[in-house]
Design an enzyme around this catalytic site. Structure first.
Site, short mmCIF file in Angstrom:
data_model
loop_
_atom_site.label_atom_id
_atom_site.label_comp_id
_atom_site.label_asym_id
_atom_site.label_seq_id
_atom_site.Cartn_x
_atom_site.Cartn_y
_atom_site.Cartn_z
N PHE A 53 0.85 -1.21 0.00
CA PHE A 53 0.00 0.00 0.00
C PHE A 53 0.88 1.25 0.00
CE2 PHE A 53 -3.16 2.70 2.45
CZ PHE A 53 -4.16 2.68 1.48
N SER A 95 3.24 -6.95 1.96
CA SER A 95 2.09 -6.35 2.64
C SER A 95 0.80 -6.55 1.85
CB SER A 95 2.39 -4.87 2.91
OG SER A 95 1.49 -4.39 3.86
N MET A 96 0.13 -5.48 1.38
CA MET A 96 -1.05 -5.71 0.54
C MET A 96 -0.67 -6.44 -0.74
SD MET A 96 -3.71 -2.59 0.74
CE MET A 96 -4.26 -1.85 2.30
N TRP A 144 -0.67 -8.55 4.29
CA TRP A 144 -1.86 -7.89 4.86
C TRP A 144 -3.05 -8.26 4.01
CZ3 TRP A 144 -5.95 -4.78 3.72
CH2 TRP A 144 -6.54 -4.02 4.76
N ASP A 151 6.13 -6.47 13.70
CA ASP A 151 5.25 -5.79 12.74
C ASP A 151 4.05 -5.19 13.47
OD1 ASP A 151 3.56 -5.06 10.60
OD2 ASP A 151 4.18 -6.77 9.39
N HIS A 186 7.49 -4.46 9.83
CA HIS A 186 6.69 -4.56 8.61
C HIS A 186 7.53 -4.27 7.37
CE1 HIS A 186 3.05 -4.71 6.28
NE2 HIS A 186 3.24 -3.49 5.80
O1 9J3 Z 1 0.51 -2.75 2.16
C1 9J3 Z 1 0.59 -2.47 3.36
O2 9J3 Z 1 1.60 -1.97 3.90
C2 9J3 Z 1 -0.67 -2.73 4.15
C3 9J3 Z 1 -0.70 -2.17 5.50
C4 9J3 Z 1 -1.67 -1.01 5.65
O3 9J3 Z 1 -1.24 0.10 5.74
O4 9J3 Z 1 -2.99 -1.29 5.66
C5 9J3 Z 1 -3.84 -0.29 6.18
C6 9J3 Z 1 -4.96 -0.03 5.27
#
Ligand code: 9J3
Ligand code: ZN
Length: 300
Positions: free
Chosen positions: A101, A169-170, A194, A215, A247
């Site tokens: 993200f 993450s995402m 995530w 994280d 993270h």
């Molecule tokens: O891609 C990410 O770092 C997901 C973590 C995040 O900020 O999700 C909150 C919507």
């Protein structure tokens, strides 16, 4: 070369023996190609691995790269292809890697040359927008693989049946989405993933998840661990929790991530069982690994 006495007796003379040996050598060369090992596994690439070879900053293959403009593609935001420069070893498996993200391909760029130098075509991508959610990131990983194997300048260097996905993450959440949508994928590696969806019974792709003990953005207790548990217990799956990590640990060069990712990709994209030794038995908790889970031995 020494001949077996019984074999020698059946031959009629020096010239016949030489002719037979030459024919055998020609047949072997035709089957394996020059420089290749006479392996049972046609997808095996590169020399036998060691602990130090999987930890190295660069593997045995020199790497070239090609920038892919977002203007030249649809379904994802462009990216960079890293690939072994030489064509002497034939085709390679390929992987697409998505950032998290608000992030760009630069956040996962270190994985490009690190993995490509071990014998993969690696596509680090940008997403259409930096705010895209995991399901969209999964679709974009698949669009990137389709571009890579069907339209890219390196399409002829790729074995289109041997593909994998990774993401941070995402993008790691998207990695699971891609595997769910395309069971033919051979390997998936979510990095500090995530995703709000914790149920993944449809996944058939061998999956290695990395969590980070520190994280606070995607805590392992609410993301990486339940995502691992949400995969079928019959699947070849593993969970490695990085020790002293955050993270954003997957956003810079990391030997623990690299060595187990290389091993997982080699084991499942190349069917290269020479790498099984680094995955099974599971690594014990250490200065670098807080916790490990998974099935051993692997079943696929
Ligand atoms: O891609 C990410 O770092 C997901 C973590 C995040 O900020 O999700 C909150 C919507
Ligand atoms: Zn844990």
């Amino acid at each position: 070369m020494q001949q077996h006495p019984h074999t020698r007796r059946r031959r009629t003379g020096r010239l016949a023996g030489l002719t037979a040996a030459l024919a055998a050598a020609v047949a072997l060369t035709t089957l394996t190609g020059p420089g290749a090992q006479a392996a049972d596994n046609p997808y095996e690439r590169g020399p036998a691995p060691t602990e130090s070879s999987i930890e190295a900053l660069r593997g045995p293959y020199a790497v070239s790269e090609i920038s892919v403009s977002s203007l030249s593609v649809t379904g994802f935001g462009g990216g960079t292809v890293y690939y072994p420069t030489s064509t002497a070893d034939g085709t390679f498996g390929a992987i697409a890697i998505a950032p998290g993200f608000t992030a760009y391909q630069s956040s996962i760029a270190w994985l490009g040359p690190r993995l490509a130098s071990q014998g993969f075509v690696v596509f680090t991508i940008d997403t259409n927008t930096t705010l895209d959610q995991p399901a969209s990131r999964g679709d974009q990983l698949l669009a990137a693989l389709d571009y890579l194997t069907q339209r890219s300048a390196v399409r002829g260097r790729i074995d289109s049946g041997r593909l994998g996905v990774m993401g941070h993450s995402m993008g790691g959440g998207g990695t699971l989405e891609a595997a769910k949508d395309r069971p033919s994928l051979q390997a998936a590696i979510p990095l500090t993933p995530w995703n709000l969806d914790k149920t993944w019974p449809e996944v058939r792709t061998p999956t290695l998840l990395f969590g980070a003990d520190g994280d606070t953005v995607a805590p392992v207790s609410t993301h990486a661990e339940p995502l691992y548990t949400g995969l079928p217990s019959s699947l070849d799956r593993a969970y490695l929790e990085l020790n002293g990590a955050t993270h954003f640990t997957p956003n810079s060069s990391n030997t623990t991530i690299a060595k187990y990712s290389v091993s997982w990709l080699k084991r499942f994209i190349d069917n290269d069982t020479r790498y099984e030794q680094f995955l099974c038995p599971l690594p014990r908790p250490s200065l670098t690994i807080e916790e490990s889970r998974g099935n051993c031995p692997h079943t696929s």
